[in-house]
Design a protein around this motif. Structure first.
Motif, PDB file in Angstrom:
ATOM      1  N   ALA A 284       0.944  -1.345  -0.097  1.00  6.76           N
ATOM      2  CA  ALA A 284      -0.133  -0.028  -0.017  1.00  6.76           C
ATOM      3  C   ALA A 284       0.738   1.220   0.014  1.00  6.76           C
ATOM      4  CB  ALA A 284      -1.063  -0.005   1.312  1.00  6.76           C
ATOM      5  N   LEU A 285       1.965   1.208   0.718  1.00 13.60           N
ATOM      6  CA  LEU A 285       2.808   2.452   0.759  1.00 13.60           C
ATOM      7  C   LEU A 285       3.467   2.625  -0.627  1.00 13.60           C
ATOM      8  CD1 LEU A 285       5.141   2.074   4.081  1.00 13.60           C
ATOM      9  CD2 LEU A 285       3.201   3.686   3.477  1.00 13.60           C
ATOM     10  N   ARG A 286       3.806   1.446  -1.369  1.00 13.84           N
ATOM     11  CA  ARG A 286       4.324   1.516  -2.866  1.00 13.84           C
ATOM     12  C   ARG A 286       3.360   2.046  -3.608  1.00 13.84           C
ATOM     13  NH1 ARG A 286       5.463  -3.816  -5.854  1.00 13.84           N
ATOM     14  NH2 ARG A 286       5.493  -3.219  -8.118  1.00 13.84           N
ATOM     15  N   VAL A 287       2.108   1.939  -3.493  1.00 11.22           N
ATOM     16  CA  VAL A 287       1.041   2.710  -4.342  1.00 11.22           C
ATOM     17  C   VAL A 287       0.901   3.981  -4.053  1.00 11.22           C
ATOM     18  CG1 VAL A 287      -1.312   2.590  -4.840  1.00 11.22           C
ATOM     19  CG2 VAL A 287      -0.146   0.457  -4.657  1.00 11.22           C
ATOM     20  N   LEU A 386     -10.669  -3.939 -20.245  1.00  5.87           N
ATOM     21  CA  LEU A 386      -9.706  -4.828 -19.227  1.00  5.87           C
ATOM     22  C   LEU A 386      -8.006  -4.554 -19.667  1.00  5.87           C
ATOM     23  CD1 LEU A 386      -9.375  -6.245 -16.550  1.00  5.87           C
ATOM     24  CD2 LEU A 386      -9.647  -8.531 -17.989  1.00  5.87           C
ATOM     25  N   ILE A 387      -7.796  -4.596 -20.866  1.00  2.00           N
ATOM     26  CA  ILE A 387      -6.595  -4.558 -21.344  1.00  2.00           C
ATOM     27  C   ILE A 387      -5.906  -3.007 -20.847  1.00  2.00           C
ATOM     28  CG2 ILE A 387      -5.016  -4.413 -23.387  1.00  2.00           C
ATOM     29  CD1 ILE A 387      -6.372  -6.825 -24.407  1.00  2.00           C
ATOM     30  N   LEU A 388      -6.834  -2.137 -21.241  1.00  6.39           N
ATOM     31  CA  LEU A 388      -6.327  -0.785 -21.253  1.00  6.39           C
ATOM     32  C   LEU A 388      -6.470  -0.338 -19.647  1.00  6.39           C
ATOM     33  CD1 LEU A 388      -5.564   1.922 -22.624  1.00  6.39           C
ATOM     34  CD2 LEU A 388      -8.149   2.564 -22.758  1.00  6.39           C
ATOM     35  N   HIS A 389      -7.542  -0.760 -18.834  1.00 11.13           N
ATOM     36  CA  HIS A 389      -7.368  -0.352 -17.510  1.00 11.13           C
ATOM     37  C   HIS A 389      -6.340  -0.901 -16.745  1.00 11.13           C
ATOM     38  CE1 HIS A 389     -10.472   0.590 -13.913  1.00 11.13           C
ATOM     39  NE2 HIS A 389      -9.549   1.288 -14.217  1.00 11.13           N
ATOM     40  N   LEU A 390      -5.788  -2.187 -17.174  1.00 15.40           N
ATOM     41  CA  LEU A 390      -4.878  -2.727 -16.320  1.00 15.40           C
ATOM     42  C   LEU A 390      -3.532  -2.213 -16.764  1.00 15.40           C
ATOM     43  CD1 LEU A 390      -5.566  -6.772 -16.344  1.00 15.40           C
ATOM     44  CD2 LEU A 390      -5.173  -5.278 -14.410  1.00 15.40           C
ATOM     45  N   GLY A 391      -3.426  -1.797 -17.935  1.00 14.14           N
ATOM     46  CA  GLY A 391      -2.212  -1.332 -18.670  1.00 14.14           C
ATOM     47  C   GLY A 391      -1.977   0.109 -17.913  1.00 14.14           C
ATOM     48  N   ILE A 392      -2.890   0.946 -17.827  1.00 12.37           N
ATOM     49  CA  ILE A 392      -2.922   2.247 -17.043  1.00 12.37           C
ATOM     50  C   ILE A 392      -2.491   2.173 -15.826  1.00 12.37           C
ATOM     51  CG2 ILE A 392      -4.187   4.120 -16.333  1.00 12.37           C
ATOM     52  CD1 ILE A 392      -5.915   3.880 -18.854  1.00 12.37           C
ATOM     53  N   LYS A 393      -3.149   1.326 -14.952  1.00 11.71           N
ATOM     54  CA  LYS A 393      -2.603   0.997 -13.592  1.00 11.71           C
ATOM     55  C   LYS A 393      -1.168   0.608 -13.496  1.00 11.71           C
ATOM     56  CE  LYS A 393      -6.735   2.112 -12.469  1.00 11.71           C
ATOM     57  NZ  LYS A 393      -6.802   3.685 -11.853  1.00 11.71           N
ATOM     58  N   VAL A 394      -1.007  -0.307 -14.258  1.00  9.07           N
ATOM     59  CA  VAL A 394       0.713  -1.070 -14.383  1.00  9.07           C
ATOM     60  C   VAL A 394       1.529   0.406 -14.646  1.00  9.07           C
ATOM     61  CG1 VAL A 394       2.460  -2.159 -15.486  1.00  9.07           C
ATOM     62  CG2 VAL A 394       0.218  -3.022 -14.963  1.00  9.07           C
ATOM     63  N   SER A 395       1.323   1.252 -15.454  1.00  8.30           N
ATOM     64  CA  SER A 395       1.867   2.282 -15.845  1.00  8.30           C
ATOM     65  C   SER A 395       2.312   3.231 -14.810  1.00  8.30           C
ATOM     66  CB  SER A 395       1.510   3.202 -17.199  1.00  8.30           C
ATOM     67  OG  SER A 395       0.401   3.832 -16.857  1.00  8.30           O
ATOM     68  N   ARG A 396       1.283   3.579 -13.942  1.00  5.78           N
ATOM     69  CA  ARG A 396       1.258   4.285 -13.021  1.00  5.78           C
ATOM     70  C   ARG A 396       2.244   3.709 -11.913  1.00  5.78           C
ATOM     71  NH1 ARG A 396      -1.060   8.965 -12.472  1.00  5.78           N
ATOM     72  NH2 ARG A 396      -3.038   9.328 -13.643  1.00  5.78           N
ATOM     73  N   LEU A 397       2.192   2.307 -11.376  1.00  2.00           N
ATOM     74  CA  LEU A 397       2.952   1.616 -10.535  1.00  2.00           C
ATOM     75  C   LEU A 397       4.459   1.778 -10.932  1.00  2.00           C
ATOM     76  CD1 LEU A 397       1.081  -1.592  -9.241  1.00  2.00           C
ATOM     77  CD2 LEU A 397       1.548   0.657  -8.125  1.00  2.00           C
ATOM     78  N   LEU A 398       4.592   1.736 -12.477  1.00  3.69           N
ATOM     79  CA  LEU A 398       6.011   1.536 -12.739  1.00  3.69           C
ATOM     80  C   LEU A 398       6.836   3.215 -12.801  1.00  3.69           C
ATOM     81  CD1 LEU A 398       5.590  -0.810 -15.816  1.00  3.69           C
ATOM     82  CD2 LEU A 398       6.898  -1.134 -13.617  1.00  3.69           C
ATOM     83  N   GLY A 399       5.984   4.119 -12.376  1.00  6.15           N
ATOM     84  CA  GLY A 399       6.247   5.381 -12.238  1.00  6.15           C
ATOM     85  C   GLY A 399       6.213   6.301 -13.733  1.00  6.15           C
ATOM     86  N   LEU A 400       5.664   5.729 -14.728  1.00  8.58           N
ATOM     87  CA  LEU A 400       5.611   6.316 -15.970  1.00  8.58           C
ATOM     88  C   LEU A 400       4.962   7.678 -16.185  1.00  8.58           C
ATOM     89  CD1 LEU A 400       5.586   3.411 -18.253  1.00  8.58           C
ATOM     90  CD2 LEU A 400       7.588   4.458 -17.503  1.00  8.58           C
ATOM     91  N   VAL A 401       3.930   7.896 -15.205  1.00  3.53           N
ATOM     92  CA  VAL A 401       3.076   8.986 -15.211  1.00  3.53           C
ATOM     93  C   VAL A 401       3.448  10.080 -14.110  1.00  3.53           C
ATOM     94  CG1 VAL A 401       0.667   9.885 -15.319  1.00  3.53           C
ATOM     95  CG2 VAL A 401       1.168   7.468 -16.225  1.00  3.53           C
TER      96      VAL A 401
END
Length: 401
Positions: A284-287, A386-401
């Motif tokens: 949760a801290l990571r998010v 689903l593809i787009l939604h998951l991809g958006i969330k992954v990009s946030r976790l990877l710090g791309l946004v």
């Protein structure tokens, strides 16, 4: 400790026939005797609240008692309701623990009586010293066992759990929850020893509210961990916010720390399983670090899809790169990325999306068509959504946004 201090105070009060009290270094009342016919307005207020009021603290600090090596006579202050008194430093092995107080309204305390007071202050210092040694030993033992409790090895966790309970360091009361606090630096700063001491003090302050054997504490290189009965957290849901506020206060005003984030894991059924709640709190801290809407106080249970994604190793999340559709969206227009995320978060509700963005629904429909053109996905199709939604969330976790 308090019982032993009370015996020292009562014995001196009987010998001198005067009221006696002992404070800690912050002038919080630890023990006091009967009045013996003496008292003033300030003493009554201290006994009621267990600490000196702000105006008395200011007066005490002006007396520079930290320099005292023996009994000091203090004058009256009519404005504050303070009668003349004598203060004796409570010291043992050159370590100062607090102050012993005597009323001396008529200045009649003799040198012999002051010597008795100094002997009592030394006895009080010895009591405080023993308590500090025992407390340090308990803290060290607790820290080692909590580290084992949060280890990756099941047998180590089981043994630590048993020793914590059998050693009287923790009273099991059903399921347990881990709460983690981590300072957020303003730059590439690491938590130094002063920062860890501040986190340890914050943990102690919050833990004191949970009572004896009511929690377990551990300070790690960049965060602090509190393990407590889930029932205590349900009774006092503001404890994570209290831990954050106390940590910020202890860290002090500084350009080093931007904030303190605090995360709570889900309840674990047994103390042995506290590591699961701890891991969830770290997720949760990571998010919260990359999705500011979750900060500064976050529960793992509130993460939604991020709970699933954050549980994956970061290198695996990025192993195959961001989905090409999301990559194209990021490269084309960040505004479209934000709209796509909100639109999908709202389950494709254009009206709610428009209200959130302050747009007309027609503008949202126009952006959705643009998103479909850029991503080459059909947002009326569940699989594509689903593809787009998951991809958006992954990009946030990877710090791309």
């Amino acid at each position: 400790m308090l019982e032993e201090l009370q015996r020292v105070v009562d014995a001196l009060a009987r010998r001198l026939g005067r009221a006696v009290a002992v404070d800690d270094l912050d002038f919080r009342l630890l023990a006091y005797s009967a009045h013996h016919g003496e008292g003033d307005e300030m003493r009554a207020r201290v006994i009621l609240s267990r600490e000196a009021p702000p105006e008395a603290l200011a007066w005490l600090r002006r007396q520079r008692l930290g320099r005292a090596t023996g009994p000091v006579r203090l004058p009256a202050d009519n404005a504050l309701g303070i009668l003349p008194r004598v203060v004796v430093p409570v010291v043992y092995q050159d370590v100062r623990f607090g102050y012993l107080w005597l009323f001396d309204t008529d200045g009649s305390l003799t040198d012999q009586q002051l010597e008795l007071a100094s002997e009592a202050a030394a006895d009080a210092g010895a009591v405080c010293f023993r308590e500090r040694v025992l407390s340090d030993l308990r803290t060290a033992q607790e820290g080692e066992l909590v580290r084992d409790l949060l280890s990756d090895d099941g047998q180590t966790r089981s043994m630590a759990s048993a020793r914590l309970v059998e050693g009287g360091l923790f009273a099991p009361r059903g399921d347990v929850t881990a709460v983690v606090a981590r300072p957020v630096p303003t730059g590439p700063n690491a938590v130094d020893e002063d920062g860890r001491m501040a986190l340890r003090a914050a943990l102690n302050t919050v833990s004191a509210r949970l009572g004896d054997r009511g929690s377990l504490r551990l300070v790690r290189p960049d965060h602090a961990v509190l393990v407590l009965p889930s029932a205590a957290l349900r009774r006092s849901p503001a404890l994570p916010e209290l831990l954050r506020a106390t940590s910020l206060d202890r860290l002090g005003r500084s350009t080093t720390w931007r904030d303190v984030h605090v995360a709570t894991g889900s309840p674990a059924r047994r103390l042995d399983d506290a590591v699961m709640s701890y891991a969830q709190a770290l997720d949760a801290l990571r998010v919260a670090e990359v999705v500011p809407t979750f900060a500064p106080v976050v529960e793992h249970a509130s993460l939604g899809i991020y709970a699933l994604l954050a549980g994956q190793p970061i290198d695996q999340l990025g192993a195959h790169g961001v989905h090409p559709a999301v990559r194209r969206l990021l490269e084309t227009d960040l505004q479209l990325f934000t709209t796509a995320e909100l639109y999908l978060d709202k389950a494709g509700d254009a009206r709610a999306t428009a209200a959130e963005l302050g747009l007309h629904r027609a503008s949202v429909y126009h952006r959705v068509r643009r998103i479909e053109d850029v991503t080459e996905l059909d947002l009326s199709d569940g699989q594509d959504r689903l593809i787009l939604h998951l991809g958006i969330k992954v990009s946030r976790l990877l710090g791309l946004v």
